[in-house]
Write a protein that holds these residues in place. Structure first.
Motif, PDB file in Angstrom:
ATOM      1  N   VAL A   2      26.836   2.682  -9.953  1.00 42.92           N
ATOM      2  CA  VAL A   2      26.990   1.222  -9.979  1.00 42.92           C
ATOM      3  C   VAL A   2      27.187   0.775 -11.430  1.00 42.92           C
ATOM      4  O   VAL A   2      26.437   1.179 -12.319  1.00 42.92           O
ATOM      5  CB  VAL A   2      25.751   0.521  -9.370  1.00 42.92           C
ATOM      6  N   LEU A   3      28.237  -0.050 -11.649  1.00 41.44           N
ATOM      7  CA  LEU A   3      28.527  -0.594 -12.976  1.00 41.44           C
ATOM      8  C   LEU A   3      28.576   0.519 -14.029  1.00 41.44           C
ATOM      9  O   LEU A   3      29.148   1.573 -13.786  1.00 41.44           O
ATOM     10  CB  LEU A   3      27.550  -1.730 -13.320  1.00 41.44           C
ATOM     11  N   GLN A   4      27.970   0.281 -15.204  1.00 38.14           N
ATOM     12  CA  GLN A   4      28.138   1.243 -16.316  1.00 38.14           C
ATOM     13  C   GLN A   4      27.135   2.389 -16.158  1.00 38.14           C
ATOM     14  O   GLN A   4      26.145   2.487 -16.892  1.00 38.14           O
ATOM     15  CB  GLN A   4      27.969   0.539 -17.669  1.00 38.14           C
TER      16      GLN A   4
ATOM     17  N   HIS B 173      19.010  -1.359  -5.082  1.00 37.92           N
ATOM     18  CA  HIS B 173      19.539  -1.050  -3.749  1.00 37.92           C
ATOM     19  C   HIS B 173      20.891  -1.743  -3.647  1.00 37.92           C
ATOM     20  O   HIS B 173      20.993  -2.892  -3.217  1.00 37.92           O
ATOM     21  CB  HIS B 173      18.577  -1.536  -2.659  1.00 37.92           C
ATOM     22  N   LEU B 174      21.894  -1.068  -4.114  1.00 38.66           N
ATOM     23  CA  LEU B 174      23.236  -1.640  -4.261  1.00 38.66           C
ATOM     24  C   LEU B 174      24.214  -0.481  -4.158  1.00 38.66           C
ATOM     25  O   LEU B 174      24.115   0.476  -4.943  1.00 38.66           O
ATOM     26  CB  LEU B 174      23.324  -2.313  -5.649  1.00 38.66           C
ATOM     27  N   GLY B 175      25.118  -0.561  -3.201  1.00 34.23           N
ATOM     28  CA  GLY B 175      26.113   0.496  -3.067  1.00 34.23           C
ATOM     29  C   GLY B 175      25.432   1.848  -2.944  1.00 34.23           C
ATOM     30  O   GLY B 175      24.489   2.036  -2.182  1.00 34.23           O
TER      31      GLY B 175
ATOM     32  N   GLY C  88      10.201 -12.097 -10.531  1.00 28.18           N
ATOM     33  CA  GLY C  88      11.497 -12.688 -10.193  1.00 28.18           C
ATOM     34  C   GLY C  88      12.622 -12.064 -11.006  1.00 28.18           C
ATOM     35  O   GLY C  88      12.391 -11.416 -12.040  1.00 28.18           O
ATOM     36  N   ASN C  89      13.839 -12.233 -10.509  1.00 25.80           N
ATOM     37  CA  ASN C  89      15.047 -11.769 -11.194  1.00 25.80           C
ATOM     38  C   ASN C  89      16.091 -12.875 -11.137  1.00 25.80           C
ATOM     39  O   ASN C  89      16.316 -13.446 -10.065  1.00 25.80           O
ATOM     40  CB  ASN C  89      15.613 -10.520 -10.503  1.00 25.80           C
ATOM     41  N   GLU C  90      16.706 -13.145 -12.269  1.00 24.01           N
ATOM     42  CA  GLU C  90      17.756 -14.184 -12.327  1.00 24.01           C
ATOM     43  C   GLU C  90      17.328 -15.389 -11.498  1.00 24.01           C
ATOM     44  O   GLU C  90      18.040 -15.834 -10.579  1.00 24.01           O
ATOM     45  CB  GLU C  90      19.126 -13.608 -11.906  1.00 24.01           C
TER      46      GLU C  90
ATOM     47  N   ALA D  88      22.780  -1.438 -16.847  1.00 18.90           N
ATOM     48  CA  ALA D  88      23.057  -1.561 -15.412  1.00 18.90           C
ATOM     49  C   ALA D  88      24.277  -0.677 -15.090  1.00 18.90           C
ATOM     50  O   ALA D  88      25.351  -0.945 -15.605  1.00 18.90           O
ATOM     51  CB  ALA D  88      23.340  -3.019 -15.063  1.00 18.90           C
ATOM     52  N   GLN D  89      24.044   0.310 -14.238  1.00 19.71           N
ATOM     53  CA  GLN D  89      22.852   0.813 -13.617  1.00 19.71           C
ATOM     54  C   GLN D  89      22.860   2.335 -13.722  1.00 19.71           C
ATOM     55  O   GLN D  89      23.847   2.918 -14.153  1.00 19.71           O
ATOM     56  CB  GLN D  89      22.787   0.373 -12.165  1.00 19.71           C
ATOM     57  N   ILE D  90      21.851   2.989 -13.163  1.00 18.63           N
ATOM     58  CA  ILE D  90      21.634   4.397 -13.470  1.00 18.63           C
ATOM     59  C   ILE D  90      22.651   5.341 -12.795  1.00 18.63           C
ATOM     60  O   ILE D  90      23.048   6.345 -13.383  1.00 18.63           O
ATOM     61  CB  ILE D  90      20.182   4.780 -13.115  1.00 18.63           C
TER      62      ILE D  90
ATOM     63  N   ASN E  88      23.212  -9.491  -0.472  1.00 21.71           N
ATOM     64  CA  ASN E  88      23.822  -9.637  -1.802  1.00 21.71           C
ATOM     65  C   ASN E  88      24.954  -8.642  -2.013  1.00 21.71           C
ATOM     66  O   ASN E  88      25.896  -8.914  -2.743  1.00 21.71           O
ATOM     67  CB  ASN E  88      22.769  -9.392  -2.893  1.00 21.71           C
ATOM     68  N   TRP E  89      24.806  -7.467  -1.403  1.00 20.44           N
ATOM     69  CA  TRP E  89      25.689  -6.365  -1.777  1.00 20.44           C
ATOM     70  C   TRP E  89      26.418  -5.768  -0.578  1.00 20.44           C
ATOM     71  O   TRP E  89      26.057  -4.727  -0.066  1.00 20.44           O
ATOM     72  CB  TRP E  89      24.903  -5.297  -2.557  1.00 20.44           C
ATOM     73  N   GLY E  90      27.401  -6.529  -0.121  1.00 19.90           N
ATOM     74  CA  GLY E  90      28.346  -6.005   0.859  1.00 19.90           C
ATOM     75  C   GLY E  90      27.847  -6.031   2.292  1.00 19.90           C
ATOM     76  O   GLY E  90      28.504  -5.493   3.188  1.00 19.90           O
TER      77      GLY E  90
HETATM   78  O1  AHR Z   1      23.479  -5.452 -11.709  1.00 20.55           O
HETATM   79  C1  AHR Z   1      24.130  -6.147 -10.700  1.00 20.55           C
HETATM   80  C2  AHR Z   1      23.607  -7.560 -10.532  1.00 20.55           C
HETATM   81  O2  AHR Z   1      23.883  -8.301 -11.679  1.00 20.55           O
HETATM   82  C3  AHR Z   1      22.126  -7.712 -10.377  1.00 20.55           C
HETATM   83  O3  AHR Z   1      21.713  -7.523  -9.060  1.00 20.55           O
HETATM   84  C4  AHR Z   1      21.884  -9.113 -10.785  1.00 20.55           C
HETATM   85  O4  AHR Z   1      20.583  -9.319 -11.318  1.00 20.55           O
HETATM   86  C5  AHR Z   1      22.977  -9.376 -11.799  1.00 20.55           C
HETATM   87  O5  AHR Z   1      23.622 -10.562 -11.554  1.00 20.55           O
END
Ligand code: AHR
Length: 513
Positions: free
Chosen positions: A370-372, A50-52, A194-196, A365-367, A119-121
């Protein structure tokens, strides 16, 4: 543990043939081995946070949308992803996962509470895509769901009940699921606890997290024939102590431990996704090849505790991370995707293949958006990225047996980074079909590659190439097929060798029977 590393011999250690000069052919020697590992298809895993606009606009538009959809999921994206044979999809984060409270995302959508995605904006999340929507999407796509559970800000009870809601036949959580329209439980294999956890997932120390992990996972039960594969939140890149501590203190309670690495040199300025220089390109390849060192060194630690290789190293976040596209929300991580990203994808997948005995899953990251990303969307439009095409070309490697190999090639010296081989190669075999994937990293040099087939009586059965006029080329709305797969003809079998003439900056996949 036996590793299947290919040897890269530098023929010209400090440089490569200059533009126009014909370099000596690179040599790839196949070394088939019956005990070589199978390349688990989960190495081709995806990640949706759930990002952008990854979920909203990327995967999900809702049933009422004017954008063609299948039960609310974008039909164009769904069809494109089906071509990739996506084996597993990680959700709902990322950093988002450790602030996500799953009960906010079930029941009638209009009654679901809002939250701030801090976390995301700071985007307001309406929870309209929740557990049922995710599991239904995985069913439509035909992939395994991989849940990332909230340990940072969630309770043990909350995580335990999530597993029960999804997988139990009977009881209060199952009744709640049935009231929400899903009679039969889903199957849930992959559960991340958990994540990171060293960062956005709680800022734990390794020792503290190892104990927290042990506690949380205790209450995540196997209901009614479901069998969880538990994944501990693993190291940030080269934090080897994290892996050491988890293997020492928690290994008997997990099936896999994760690793996150992005090909980023300077987090304060990551550089643009397009309009970069040739030096930037080679620098990125040097960074992406660090994955080899990371996987090797984390595997070495795991080997000491787990010589029988019963635990997986799950690289559940990897890829490129650039500055966002100008004018877009900096918290939404929307970036373009060029031939450079495609080459990063191919080199990284080749590394995972070499380490297939230990690397049991990876999730780029990711589908979407977002990102690649595999796909980019804008309203009703969708483009397939160059990275998408590498994943498409590599489909035959999924669940195929690795064919170990050795490569003799020129390498390029990159200041402060790993040396970049001109030619990178991987090969696998399934049902008598051999798939060879070659990457020519050179921006200006066409390269001949002789693949020594080790006496195998094989016939050339076709090939595809991904290349571009410029490494900065990308697919955009309005020009969606600038970089796309083409049939490749510059290959033949001669005297027991597969001889391939590779154009500069290209990825080629060849089929042999
Ligand atoms: O993929 C983006 C973010 O990068 C993830 O939310 C986080 O786990 C990592 O730092």
């Amino acid at each position: 543990m036996k590793h299947y590393l290919k040897s890269i011999f530098a023929m010209a250690v400090a440089g490569v043939a200059t533009a126009g000069m014909q370099a000596a052919p690179a040599v790839v020697e196949l070394k088939p081995a019956a005990d070589a590992p199978v390349i688990k298809k989960e190495i081709y895993g995806q990640f949706a946070e759930h990002l952008g606009r990854c979920i909203y606009g990327g995967l999900w538009v809702g049933e009422e949308s004017g954008i063609p959809n299948t039960q609310g999921y974008r039909t164009d994206v769904l069809n494109a992803l089906r071509e990739l044979h996506v084996p597993v999809l990680r959700w709902p984060g990322g950093c988002f996962a450790d602030e996500y409270h799953w009960m906010d995302g079930i029941g009638p959508r209009e009654k679901r509470p809002l939250m701030v995605n801090s976390n995301w904006g700071g985007t307001v999340e309406d929870n309209s895509f929740g557990t049922n929507e995710f599991f239904n999407f995985c069913e439509l796509l035909g992939c395994e769901p991989y849940l990332s559970g909230n340990v940072g800000s969630g309770t043990v009870e909350e995580l335990a009940k999530w597993v029960e809601y999804i997988t139990a036949e009977n009881g209060p959580m199952a009744e709640m699921r049935k009231r929400n329209g899903r009679e039969k439980p889903w199957k849930l294999k992959y559960l991340g606890v958990g994540n990171e956890s060293w960062g956005c997932g709680g800022n734990f120390t390794a020792d503290f997290y190892a104990n927290v992990y042990r506690r949380y996972q205790t209450y995540c039960r196997d209901f009614d024939g479901n069998k969880l594969y538990k994944i501990a939140s693993g190291a940030n890149a080269g934090d080897y102590n994290w892996t050491e501590v988890l293997m020492r203190d928690a290994m008997h309670h997990f099936n896999g431990v994760s690793l996150h690495y992005y090909s980023v040199g300077d987090w304060s300025y990551k550089g643009p996704a397009t309009g970069f220089s040739n030096d930037d390109y080679y620098n990125t390849l040097g960074l992406c090849l660090e994955m080899e060192t990371l996987v090797q060194r984390h595997s070495d630690i795991m080997d000491r505790f787990d010589p029988e290789v019963t635990k997986g190293l799950m690289v559940d976040e990897w890829g490129t991370w650039w500055e966002v596209e100008p004018g877009t929300n900096p918290g939404h991580l929307f970036q373009q995707n060029t031939m450079r990203d495609a080459i990063v994808a191919a080199l990284t997948l080749n590394i995972f293949h070499e380490h297939a005995a230990r690397v049991h899953m990876a999730n780029i990251a990711q589908i979407a958006n977002v990102l690649q990303a595999m796909v980019l969307t804008q309203g009703p439009e969708m483009v397939l990225t160059p990275t998408y095409y590498v994943f498409k070309m590599y489909v035959p490697h999924q669940d195929a047996r690795l064919v170990p190999l050795a490569v003799t090639t020129d390498t390029r010296f990159v200041e402060g980074r790993k040396a970049v081989p001109e030619i990178s190669a991987t090969c696998s075999e399934k049902d008598g079909v051999y798939t060879v994937s070659l990457t020519n990293t050179s921006l200006e040099q066409a390269n001949k590659v002789n693949v020594d087939l080790a006496g195998l009586k094989l016939k050339f059965a076709g090939a595809q190439v991904l290349t571009a006029a410029s490494v900065n080329d990308f697919n955009d709305f309005g020009q969606p097929e600038k970089v796309s797969l083409k049939e490749f003809k510059d290959a033949r079998i001669s005297k027991g060798n597969l001889v391939v003439d590779m154009p500069p900056m290209s990825v080629v996949t060849l089929t042999l029977r």
